[in-house]
Each structure stands twice: as structure tokens, then as C-alpha cells.
Design a protein around this motif. Structure first.
Motif, PDB file in Angstrom:
ATOM      1  N   GLU A  91       0.813  -1.229   0.000  1.00 37.30           N
ATOM      2  CA  GLU A  91       0.000   0.000   0.000  1.00 37.30           C
ATOM      3  C   GLU A  91       0.839   1.268   0.000  1.00 37.30           C
ATOM      4  O   GLU A  91       0.461   2.271  -0.597  1.00 37.30           O
ATOM      5  CB  GLU A  91      -0.917   0.030   1.242  1.00 37.30           C
ATOM      6  N   HIS A  92       1.971   1.233   0.702  1.00 39.28           N
ATOM      7  CA  HIS A  92       2.698   2.485   0.925  1.00 39.28           C
ATOM      8  C   HIS A  92       4.052   2.585   0.251  1.00 39.28           C
ATOM      9  O   HIS A  92       4.661   3.651   0.271  1.00 39.28           O
ATOM     10  CB  HIS A  92       2.864   2.731   2.435  1.00 39.28           C
ATOM     11  N   PHE A  93       4.545   1.481  -0.307  1.00 41.16           N
ATOM     12  CA  PHE A  93       5.893   1.525  -0.866  1.00 41.16           C
ATOM     13  C   PHE A  93       5.958   0.951  -2.281  1.00 41.16           C
ATOM     14  O   PHE A  93       6.603  -0.080  -2.512  1.00 41.16           O
ATOM     15  CB  PHE A  93       6.877   0.815   0.084  1.00 41.16           C
ATOM     16  N   PRO A  94       5.302   1.648  -3.233  1.00 42.57           N
ATOM     17  CA  PRO A  94       5.321   1.149  -4.612  1.00 42.57           C
ATOM     18  C   PRO A  94       6.743   1.067  -5.155  1.00 42.57           C
ATOM     19  O   PRO A  94       7.028   0.261  -6.042  1.00 42.57           O
ATOM     20  CB  PRO A  94       4.491   2.197  -5.372  1.00 42.57           C
ATOM     21  N   GLU A  95       7.651   1.856  -4.555  1.00 43.34           N
ATOM     22  CA  GLU A  95       9.055   1.835  -5.029  1.00 43.34           C
ATOM     23  C   GLU A  95       9.732   0.491  -4.773  1.00 43.34           C
ATOM     24  O   GLU A  95      10.827   0.240  -5.275  1.00 43.34           O
ATOM     25  CB  GLU A  95       9.857   2.988  -4.399  1.00 43.34           C
ATOM     26  N   LEU A  96       9.058  -0.375  -4.002  1.00 44.56           N
ATOM     27  CA  LEU A  96       9.647  -1.692  -3.748  1.00 44.56           C
ATOM     28  C   LEU A  96       9.353  -2.694  -4.871  1.00 44.56           C
ATOM     29  O   LEU A  96       9.833  -3.826  -4.840  1.00 44.56           O
ATOM     30  CB  LEU A  96       9.140  -2.263  -2.411  1.00 44.56           C
TER      31      LEU A  96
END
Ligand SMILES: C[S@@+](CC[C@H](N)C(=O)[O-])C[C@H]1O[C@@H](n2cnc3c(N)ncnc32)[C@H](O)[C@@H]1O
Length: 276
Positions: free
Chosen positions: A128-133
């Protein structure tokens, strides 16, 4: 049916502690009835007293493990206690993303994961919060001693009360599929992020990777001080380095272990290896 002998309860509790670490005293004698009655029925013992006699006079076997497992408390919920997940979101995961940007790898261990809500909450939080992963190699290992709990966790199917404990309606809609029987099945994406394995914290540990983040919450409280200290020491060597994080349950602390430094943030304490 013969009455239960207090000495047999004590001997059984000693067996439980020896095999799974869970320390129970006479104030917990009432648990015998609620936790072991189904085993009495399943294996057709004459009663609880007969089951206890069997357990304390026979070598440890399948029925023993069933009884030991029954004495564990599997209470859990999604985003349990909220604050640690807030700190993961605002501080810990951003820091790990920064520190691990070259390897693009995150290894997370939920030790004593019960029926899976804790590791799935972490998977959800990352999505939900870390699309950069996206494109990172993320492994969430979830272990517990209870086969029954792990079976449920692996299925990833929860009833309405369970999903409503800790999740918003939006999260339920986004991450679960409603089944015809009214239960909710976790998405294949979140399911694929978590690997479940049986593991007894007080026996030999399998070969595991070093972890960037370990959560061992609401299980150390069941162990005596000596067992707790040994586990905490072994966890130390499972943490990758001094930028890795250890999170305990809200009522737990390991201030007795000087090799860790404690960091207090927004009512949450987390631990890191002391820099030497
Ligand atoms: C209260 S639950 C905690 C679940 C989750 N960590 C949380 O905080 O919501 C405690 C879990 O510890 C597990 N447990 C108890 N003794 C254990 C042991 N010796 N090794 C591994 N897991 C154990 C139980 O099976 C149970 O699922």
C-alpha cells in the motif's frame, strides 16, 4: 471419571515448558479443561485425568504435540496494536529502503506468526505504501510452532470478524476476495509474499537468511527469563547488521540484553544491534 490430580497438572505443565517453552503455573490449571477436552474426545480417553496420566507416563509422541499445541495462545489480529505498523510505515521501512538500495533485497521474519495476520499486515503495508519496492526481492518468512495456526495462515481465509479486526473496508475490498460462504480469501499477490514454516523457537533453528526486520511479538511473555534470554541472543545473530530492526510486543522488553540498543519512537520501542 476420576478427578484430576494436582501433581499430574504440574507434571504436564513441566512437560509443556520443556518442549515448547511456554511456562504455566497453577493459576492456569483451568486451561486444561478448555484446551484439552477435544483431545480427550478425539482419542477416546476416559476423561481429562486419563489423558494427563497418559501424557506424563509415555514418551513424547503425536498426542503430546497435539496437547502442547493446544496449550498455546494464538490470539492475533491484523495490524495488532497499530503503533508498530505506523512506525514501520513512517520510519523503519523508509530507512531500510535507503540502506538496502544497492542490494534491493528485504528479508523479514515474523516469528510466532500464529494464523498469519501479522505477516499479511506487513505484506499489505509494503504494497500500500511503498510502490518503489516493485522489482525488489522481498521475502517475508512467517513461523510458528502451531501446525493448525500455520494451516489457516497458509490458506489465508478469514471470517468477517477477523478481517474487520484491524482492517478498513477499503483494505478488505482491495486485498481479499469474498467467498460464497461469506469468508474472505487473501489476494494471491499478498499470499505469494509470505512463506509459512513450522518452527519451535526453543529447539534448533533451521538455516535461515539474515534478516533486515524481525518481529517477535506476544510470544516471549509466555517463556521464563532464561528461555527468553536465550532466544533473544539467537535473534541477535539472525539480524543482518546494526541497521536491522527487532520489534517486540507492546508489553515486552529485552532491556536485560546489553547487546541491543533500544530506540523509543511514538510509544513504540524497537531494538537494533549496538554499534561496536
Ligand atoms: C499470542 S500469539 C502472537 C501472534 C502474533 N505475533 C501477534 O502478536 O499477534 C503467540 C504465538 O506463539 C506461538 N508459540 C508459542 N510457543 C512457541 C514456540 N516455542 N515456538 C514457536 N512459536 C510458539 C503460538 O503458537 C502462538 O501462535
Amino acid at each position: 471419571m476420576s478427578p484430576i490430580d494436582q501433581a499430574d497438572i504440574e507434571s504436564f505443565f513441566n512437560l509443556v515448558e520443556k518442549n515448547i517453552g511456554v511456562a504455566l503455573d497453577s493459576s492456569k490449571a483451568y486451561l486444561i479443561q478448555s484446551r484439552l477436552s477435544s483431545i480427550v474426545a478425539e482419542h477416546r480417553f476416559a476423561g481429562l485425568a486419563a489423558l494427563l496420566r497418559f501424557l506424563i507416563t509415555n514418551p513424547v509422541g503425536d498426542i503430546h504435540w497435539q496437547a502442547f499445541e493446544a496449550m498455546t495462545t494464538n490470539e492475533t489480529s491484523f495490524y495488532r496494536d497499530t503503533s508498530p505498523f505506523e512506525v514501520l510505515k513512517t520510519t523503519i521501512i523508509p530507512d531500510l529502503i535507503q540502506k538496502r538500495k544497492d542490494s534491493r533485497e528485504l528479508n523479514i521474519w515474523s516469528a510466532a506468526s500464529s494464523t498469519g495476520q501479522e505477516p499479511y499486515s506487513i505484506a499489505m503495508l509494503l504494497r500500500e505504501h511503498f510502490p518503489e519496492l516493485g522489482g525488489w526481492n522481498i521475502r517475508i518468512l512467517a513461523t510458528d510452532i502451531s501446525e493448525q495456526a500455520l494451516e489457516k495462515a497458509s490458506l489465508g481465509i478469514y471470517n468477517q470478524t477477523e478481517v474487520q479486526r484491524g482492517l478498513t473496508e477499503t483494505q478488505i475490498q482491495r486485498h481479499f476476495k469474498k467467498l460464497p460462504n461469506g469468508h474472505y480469501e487473501i489476494s494471491a499477490d499478498l499470499r505469494s509474499m509470505v512463506q509459512f514454516k513450522q518452527m519451535n523457537l526453543i529447539q534448533d533453528w533451521p538455516l535461515m537468511p539474515k534478516f533486515d526486520l524481525i518481529l517477535i511479538r506476544n510470544v516471549l511473555i509466555y517463556f521464563n527469563q532464561d528461555t527468553k534470554a536465550k532466544i533473544v541472543k539467537r535473534i541477535y545473530s539472525q539480524l543482518l547488521d546494526s541497521s536491522s530492526y527487532l520489534i517486540l510486543g507492546s508489553s515486552e522488553s529485552i532491556l536485560f540484553d546489553q547487546t541491543y540498543q533500544i530506540v523509543q519512537l511514538d510509544r513504540v520501542s524497537y531494538y537494533q544491534k549496538k554499534r561496536i
